[in-house]
Design a protein around this motif. Structure first.
Motif: not given
Length: 690
Positions: A530, A561, A537-538, A523, A534, A543-546, A565, A521
């Motif tokens: 958001q 996390l 992130a693309r 992040i 996003d 893997t994740d965007a907060w 994890e 992961k």
């Protein structure tokens, strides 16, 4: 006479720098004394003594085959071998006992004395010869790793060419004071941390930051600022002691004294890191505390084996001494420290500061990494990304008028727009803007050449009907993470500008490298909305965007996390992200060169502002963990095999000594392989560009 030039510099705190330097040298010497033995032959005394011991043993053994010689002739050489082979062993044993403990040297000394009591002088001398030779080679090999760290001290030149009272003179770097102007000649090392005030050129920062490509430098804009007190200085203006100037002459104002330079603090922190024990080392220390007394109890019992089995006392005592040699955990004691030292030294050469064995081992166990967005995964400043013309307006005229208005503003977005316009049209000239007025949270309005101009977000134009075409394009840009602004000129919607804090060029490649290393992961944590999170992130592949996170939310995110994890790292700038770093398994600071806070708060500091250093550090950690495990298996395996063999009488002192000392050297040289570890991710940014 100018006192500043002719007396040792005194710190503001009142401490004399030369005295501090002498004190530091004494401390370093004291630390080295634990590992190296000097004497009448200098630093090679231990090795020379070991060789004399081996030669005396060989001569004594050879004399036993010569008829007609008295028995004492060979014994005399064995005694000589005992003296030279046992000198440093006895010295270490006595010092350890004086401190209230005992260790491996004591066990070896007891075994050698026991052999002499039995009349087995040759075998006792062999034990001391191999043990002393093994220790001498071990200290030599460990010295190789330390020299890799100590070589950092030689990066900065001993003298600097300083300009004082209009004259140039060479002075020791310890005599430099804040505000001094030094001249850096082409292809020479930079002697002090400072800012460039004259000249432009590239500087090779690899010795400090690990950057493979020279970094361009240019003078600061404002000479009146006290840069010694500035917390953030642009990389284009700042230079570090120990880096190498290119082909230009630079004039640099000193902002840190020699004892406080980035390289001095780096050396200090690496030396401190060497003293911090890793989890594996703590385990082996605990193991030894129970194992060594158990061995002594076993050896004592074996001495009285003649009471149980039919054999003479001499045989039982000899077997006990053989077990004592076989069970001494020399290789175990050195297996982890040698690997940790080598790993920390190799990381420092690659521009990564790892503060001890624990973060070195933990880094290789990571399952997830949390990244701060701004300045870590992105450039950290907005850039003009799109200029869209509406109603067939002329693009050049649009840029000229927009530039005229934004040039009068000190807003960060305005500065980004001007920079982007100048890059698009280098020879552009801006007319004069009048009645410039900022509308908080909305935009700006002004008059240029009799035309009213409005630049801003939708809220600035709420009284107007925005064309549907413009609405759709703004929505599309905003979904992509851009900040979109409408431009209205003379009552006509003339265009749309968009800005964005763009991802670092090397970010996607670095994240791909991390993925290949098995990081499950990745992040991104950000205070941006958001949609922006996003979009970024693309582009880079996390893997994740907060998004929409406050600083305390980032701490909670890292804790979340850590629960799911187990092993998680937080990567940030070491200042705003310090609380989140503290809650992570490993805190990693980006661009720590010159940053006091980052160096102090992080477990690992990437000295250069380069993401590709992170895959390198994790790869090195994985290799370090692998070598530590190999060393443990080798050291424990040899002990586990030798103990039953010596108890059964299959192996005597001679073979036990050879296997024992051989395993010690194997684990040390195995650990030294880390010094040759190659950074396969050094060119990831270059690959990304291609």
């Amino acid at each position: 006479m100018d006192k500043k030039k002719d007396q040792p510099h005194v710190h503001h705190s009142g401490h004399n720098h030369e005295a501090e330097k002498g004190k530091a040298a004494s401390q370093n010497k004291a630390e080295k004394d634990d590992h190296e033995h000097g004497g009448i032959f200098g630093k090679n005394t231990e090795m020379i003594f070991a060789i004399i011991c081996a030669v005396a043993l060989a001569i004594g053994y050879g004399l036993t085959f010569m008829n007609g010689l008295p028995a004492w002739s060979s014994l005399a050489f064995y005694v000589l071998a005992y003296f030279f082979g046992g000198f440093f062993t006895a010295k270490d044993a006595v010092e350890t006992i004086a401190r209230g403990g005992f260790e491996i040297d004591f066990l070896m000394l007891v075994a050698a004395i026991g052999a002499a009591i039995l009349g087995s002088w040759a075998e006792g001398a062999l034990l001391l010869a191999l043990f002393s030779l093994g220790h001498a080679l071990e200290h030599y090999a460990m010295g190789r790793a330390r020299k890799s760290i100590e070589a950092l001290t030689d990066l900065a030149p001993p003298e600097a060419l300083v300009v004082r009272d209009g004259k140039e003179r060479m002075v020791p770097i310890e005599m430099l004071v804040l505000g001094d102007v030094i001249i850096i000649k082409p292809n020479s090392k930079i002697p002090a941390d400072g800012v460039v005030i004259k000249g432009e050129g590239a500087v090779n920062q690899a010795p400090i930051t690990g950057e493979s490509v020279p970094v361009d430098k240019m003078p600061v804009d404002d000479m009146t600022i006290d840069y010694a007190r500035e917390k953030t200085i642009k990389a284009v203006h700042r230079v570090f002691a120990g880096t190498i100037n290119g082909t230009s002459v630079l004039e640099v104002k000193v902002i840190r004294e020699a004892s406080d330079s980035t390289i001095s603090r780096l050396i200090k922190l690496v030396n401190e890191a060497e003293k911090q024990k890793s989890p594996t080392q703590l385990f082996t220390d605990k193991f030894e505390r129970f194992f060594v007394p158990a061995v002594l109890v076993l050896v004592t019992l074996l001495c009285f084996a003649f009471l149980v089995i039919d054999e003479p006392f001499a045989r039982s005592f000899y077997r006990a001494m053989s077990v004592l040699v076989a069970a001494s955990p020399c290789a175990l004691a050195i297996s982890t420290p040698s690997a940790v030292l080598s790993g920390v030294a190799r990381a420092a050469r690659g521009g990564v500061l790892i503060k001890g064995g624990k973060p070195l081992e933990d880094l290789g166990e990571l399952n997830a990494i949390a990244f701060d967005k701004t300045g870590t995964l992105t450039e950290g400043k907005p850039q003009l990304t799109n200029v869209i013309v509406l109603n067939d307006f002329d693009e050049a005229e649009l840029l000229r008028l927009v530039g005229a208005v934004e040039k009068r503003s000190d807003h960060p977005l305005a500065q980004a727009i001007i920079k982007g316009i100048v890059e698009k049209s280098k020879d552009i000239e801006f007319p004069e803007a009048k009645q410039v007025k900022g509308v908080t949270g909305r935009g700006v309005e002004a008059e240029v050449g009799g035309k009213k101009i409005f630049i801003g977000n939708r809220a600035l134009f709420k009284a107007d009907k925005i064309p549907q075409e413009a609405q759709d394009k703004m929505t599309e840009l905003e979904k992509g993470g851009h900040t979109a602004m409408l431009v209205k000129i003379g009552g006509v919607f003339a265009g749309i500008l968009s800005l964005m804090d763009i991802p670092r060029k090397e970010a996607r490649q670095a994240l791909e490298d991390l993925s290949q290393l098995g990081i499950k992961k990745m992040i991104m944590l950000t205070g941006d909305n958001q949609k922006v999170a996003d979009a970024v992130a693309r582009q880079i592949g996390v893997t994740d965007a907060w998004g929409d996170l406050m600083p305390e939310d980032k701490v909670a995110a890292v804790q979340k996390l850590a629960k799911s994890e187990k092993m998680v790292a937080m990567v940030g700038d070491g200042v705003n992200d310090a609380p989140a770093m503290a809650k992570s398994t490993v805190g990693i600071a980006m661009g720590a060169a010159g940053s006091d806070v980052a160096l102090e708060t992080a477990d690992i500091a990437l000295m250069g502002d380069k993401l590709e250093s992170l895959p390198f550090a994790i790869g090195l950690s994985r290799k370090s963990r692998s070598i530590i495990k190999q060393n443990l298996w080798i050291s424990l395996g040899v002990v586990a095999a030798l103990i039953p063999l010596t108890i059964a009488g299959i192996a005597s002192i001679g073979p036990a000594v050879i296997a024992h000392e051989g395993s010690t050297l194997v684990v040390v040289f195995n650990a030294l392989r880390l010094l040759a570890y190659q950074n396969q991710y050094a060119n990831s940014a270059t690959k990304q560009k291609k």
